[in-house]
Structures are given as structure tokens and as C-alpha cells.
Motif scaffolding. Structure first.
Motif, PDB file in Angstrom:
ATOM      1  N   ILE A  15       0.850  -1.190   0.000  1.00  0.00           N
ATOM      2  CA  ILE A  15       0.000   0.000   0.000  1.00  0.00           C
ATOM      3  C   ILE A  15       0.886   1.241   0.000  1.00  0.00           C
ATOM      4  O   ILE A  15       2.001   1.231   0.526  1.00  0.00           O
ATOM      5  CB  ILE A  15      -0.935  -0.020   1.230  1.00  0.00           C
ATOM      6  CG1 ILE A  15      -2.001   1.070   1.144  1.00  0.00           C
ATOM      7  CG2 ILE A  15      -0.141   0.073   2.522  1.00  0.00           C
ATOM      8  CD1 ILE A  15      -3.087   0.941   2.208  1.00  0.00           C
ATOM      9  N   SER A  16       0.390   2.294  -0.614  1.00  0.00           N
ATOM     10  CA  SER A  16       1.024   3.615  -0.571  1.00  0.00           C
ATOM     11  C   SER A  16      -0.078   4.644  -0.355  1.00  0.00           C
ATOM     12  O   SER A  16      -1.224   4.422  -0.744  1.00  0.00           O
ATOM     13  CB  SER A  16       1.760   3.921  -1.878  1.00  0.00           C
ATOM     14  OG  SER A  16       2.839   3.033  -2.051  1.00  0.00           O
ATOM     15  N   THR A  17       0.278   5.765   0.244  1.00  0.00           N
ATOM     16  CA  THR A  17      -0.717   6.793   0.530  1.00  0.00           C
ATOM     17  C   THR A  17      -0.303   8.146  -0.014  1.00  0.00           C
ATOM     18  O   THR A  17       0.882   8.462  -0.094  1.00  0.00           O
ATOM     19  CB  THR A  17      -0.960   6.940   2.051  1.00  0.00           C
ATOM     20  OG1 THR A  17       0.215   7.448   2.671  1.00  0.00           O
ATOM     21  CG2 THR A  17      -1.344   5.621   2.690  1.00  0.00           C
ATOM     22  N   MET A  18      -1.315   8.922  -0.393  1.00  0.00           N
ATOM     23  CA  MET A  18      -1.137  10.332  -0.718  1.00  0.00           C
ATOM     24  C   MET A  18      -2.203  11.081   0.069  1.00  0.00           C
ATOM     25  O   MET A  18      -3.391  10.917  -0.179  1.00  0.00           O
ATOM     26  CB  MET A  18      -1.284  10.610  -2.218  1.00  0.00           C
ATOM     27  CG  MET A  18      -0.951  12.060  -2.582  1.00  0.00           C
ATOM     28  SD  MET A  18      -1.289  12.575  -4.311  1.00  0.00           S
ATOM     29  CE  MET A  18      -0.402  11.385  -5.274  1.00  0.00           C
ATOM     30  N   TYR A  51       1.737  20.249  -5.645  1.00  0.00           N
ATOM     31  CA  TYR A  51       2.395  18.954  -5.493  1.00  0.00           C
ATOM     32  C   TYR A  51       1.480  17.781  -5.798  1.00  0.00           C
ATOM     33  O   TYR A  51       1.953  16.717  -6.201  1.00  0.00           O
ATOM     34  CB  TYR A  51       3.091  18.841  -4.135  1.00  0.00           C
ATOM     35  CG  TYR A  51       4.415  19.541  -4.235  1.00  0.00           C
ATOM     36  CD1 TYR A  51       5.541  18.856  -4.668  1.00  0.00           C
ATOM     37  CD2 TYR A  51       4.523  20.904  -3.988  1.00  0.00           C
ATOM     38  CE1 TYR A  51       6.750  19.505  -4.835  1.00  0.00           C
ATOM     39  CE2 TYR A  51       5.724  21.569  -4.151  1.00  0.00           C
ATOM     40  CZ  TYR A  51       6.834  20.860  -4.582  1.00  0.00           C
ATOM     41  OH  TYR A  51       8.030  21.510  -4.761  1.00  0.00           O
ATOM     42  N   LYS A  52       0.197  17.951  -5.654  1.00  0.00           N
ATOM     43  CA  LYS A  52      -0.727  16.917  -6.132  1.00  0.00           C
ATOM     44  C   LYS A  52      -0.541  16.761  -7.643  1.00  0.00           C
ATOM     45  O   LYS A  52      -0.439  15.656  -8.161  1.00  0.00           O
ATOM     46  CB  LYS A  52      -2.181  17.294  -5.823  1.00  0.00           C
ATOM     47  CG  LYS A  52      -2.582  17.160  -4.376  1.00  0.00           C
ATOM     48  CD  LYS A  52      -4.006  17.658  -4.194  1.00  0.00           C
ATOM     49  CE  LYS A  52      -4.377  17.780  -2.747  1.00  0.00           C
ATOM     50  NZ  LYS A  52      -3.636  18.796  -1.998  1.00  0.00           N
ATOM     51  N   ILE A  53      -0.486  17.884  -8.332  1.00  0.00           N
ATOM     52  CA  ILE A  53      -0.323  17.878  -9.785  1.00  0.00           C
ATOM     53  C   ILE A  53       1.044  17.311 -10.163  1.00  0.00           C
ATOM     54  O   ILE A  53       1.149  16.506 -11.095  1.00  0.00           O
ATOM     55  CB  ILE A  53      -0.554  19.302 -10.348  1.00  0.00           C
ATOM     56  CG1 ILE A  53      -2.029  19.698 -10.135  1.00  0.00           C
ATOM     57  CG2 ILE A  53      -0.169  19.380 -11.817  1.00  0.00           C
ATOM     58  CD1 ILE A  53      -2.314  21.176 -10.292  1.00  0.00           C
ATOM     59  N   VAL A  57      -1.748  14.042 -10.334  1.00  0.00           N
ATOM     60  CA  VAL A  57      -3.178  14.319 -10.256  1.00  0.00           C
ATOM     61  C   VAL A  57      -3.541  15.341 -11.332  1.00  0.00           C
ATOM     62  O   VAL A  57      -2.877  16.370 -11.478  1.00  0.00           O
ATOM     63  CB  VAL A  57      -3.569  14.831  -8.848  1.00  0.00           C
ATOM     64  CG1 VAL A  57      -5.037  15.226  -8.796  1.00  0.00           C
ATOM     65  CG2 VAL A  57      -3.261  13.769  -7.793  1.00  0.00           C
ATOM     66  N   ASP A  58      -4.576  15.038 -12.089  1.00  0.00           N
ATOM     67  CA  ASP A  58      -5.004  15.899 -13.187  1.00  0.00           C
ATOM     68  C   ASP A  58      -5.558  17.226 -12.646  1.00  0.00           C
ATOM     69  O   ASP A  58      -6.521  17.238 -11.881  1.00  0.00           O
ATOM     70  CB  ASP A  58      -6.077  15.166 -13.993  1.00  0.00           C
ATOM     71  CG  ASP A  58      -6.487  15.878 -15.267  1.00  0.00           C
ATOM     72  OD1 ASP A  58      -6.321  17.107 -15.373  1.00  0.00           O
ATOM     73  OD2 ASP A  58      -7.002  15.183 -16.158  1.00  0.00           O
ATOM     74  N   LYS A  59      -4.955  18.318 -13.055  1.00  0.00           N
ATOM     75  CA  LYS A  59      -5.383  19.654 -12.626  1.00  0.00           C
ATOM     76  C   LYS A  59      -6.849  19.898 -12.958  1.00  0.00           C
ATOM     77  O   LYS A  59      -7.578  20.548 -12.208  1.00  0.00           O
ATOM     78  CB  LYS A  59      -4.509  20.725 -13.287  1.00  0.00           C
ATOM     79  CG  LYS A  59      -4.863  22.150 -12.904  1.00  0.00           C
ATOM     80  CD  LYS A  59      -4.009  23.150 -13.683  1.00  0.00           C
ATOM     81  CE  LYS A  59      -4.276  24.587 -13.332  1.00  0.00           C
ATOM     82  NZ  LYS A  59      -5.643  25.023 -13.290  1.00  0.00           N
ATOM     83  N   ASN A  60      -7.299  19.371 -14.086  1.00  0.00           N
ATOM     84  CA  ASN A  60      -8.686  19.558 -14.497  1.00  0.00           C
ATOM     85  C   ASN A  60      -9.664  18.925 -13.508  1.00  0.00           C
ATOM     86  O   ASN A  60     -10.756  19.454 -13.302  1.00  0.00           O
ATOM     87  CB  ASN A  60      -8.916  18.999 -15.901  1.00  0.00           C
ATOM     88  CG  ASN A  60      -8.151  19.775 -16.944  1.00  0.00           C
ATOM     89  OD1 ASN A  60      -8.011  20.989 -16.858  1.00  0.00           O
ATOM     90  ND2 ASN A  60      -7.606  19.080 -17.930  1.00  0.00           N
TER      91      ASN A  60
END
Length: 93
Positions: A15-18, A51-53, A57-60
């Protein structure tokens, strides 16, 4: 969390988390369980949208649904799992 970690160990899964607003609370709960190092591959706290992007992670999606949406959390889960090649990804906004 103990039950989750033990199930992952039994199934030989990772497992990994964000995380975002939780600031690492989920990964902290995981790492407080004996044996968690056998299943936890990586954790990222991506508090800023930037940092999500950067993590994929898609900015849209963020723009359309908001940073606090299930859509963004799902995207975070997918991207962290892909980034780390873990069996499961957990995304929490």
C-alpha cells in the motif's frame, strides 16, 4: 489499522498513501502497527495543489470537482499506486 496491515501481510500486498488535509495522520496510524514496514511502500503529503499535480493528479479534476472531492481523492489513490507500483493506493484530500 492493525486488521488492515495484517490482511495486507497475509495477502502479500503493498500500500502507498497520498494525503492532503490529514497531514499524514493515516500513514501515521499505519506505521504504528507492528509489521507495517512489510506492506507500506511510500507515503506523500501533498498539501498544496501544486504537489498533487506534480505527483500526477489531473489539474482539471481538481478545478472541476474541487480539491476536497471524491474525484480528486480517487485520482490521488490511482496516481500514488502507479508511482510506487503498490497493489493499493490510498488518496485522502
Amino acid at each position: 489499522m492493525k486488521e488492515l496491515v495484517n490482511k495486507l501481510i497475509d495477502k502479500n500486498k503493498t500500500i502507498s498513501t497520498m494525503e492532503s488535509a490529514t497531514g499524514g495522520a493515516v500513514v501515521s496510524a499505519i506505521t504504528n502497527v507492528d509489521g507495517s514496514s512489510r506492506v507500506l511502500k511510500f507515503s506523500a503529503i501533498t498539501y498544496s495543489n501544486e504537489y498533487k499535480i506534480k505527483m500526477g493528479v489531473d489539474k482539471n479534476i481538481i478545478d472541476e470537482y474541487s480539491v476536497y472531492s471524491m474525484e480528486t481523492a480517487n485520482e490521488m489513490s490511482k496516481k500514488i499506486s502507479m508511482f510506487t507500483t503498490s497493489d493499493y493506493g490510498v488518496g485522502i484530500t
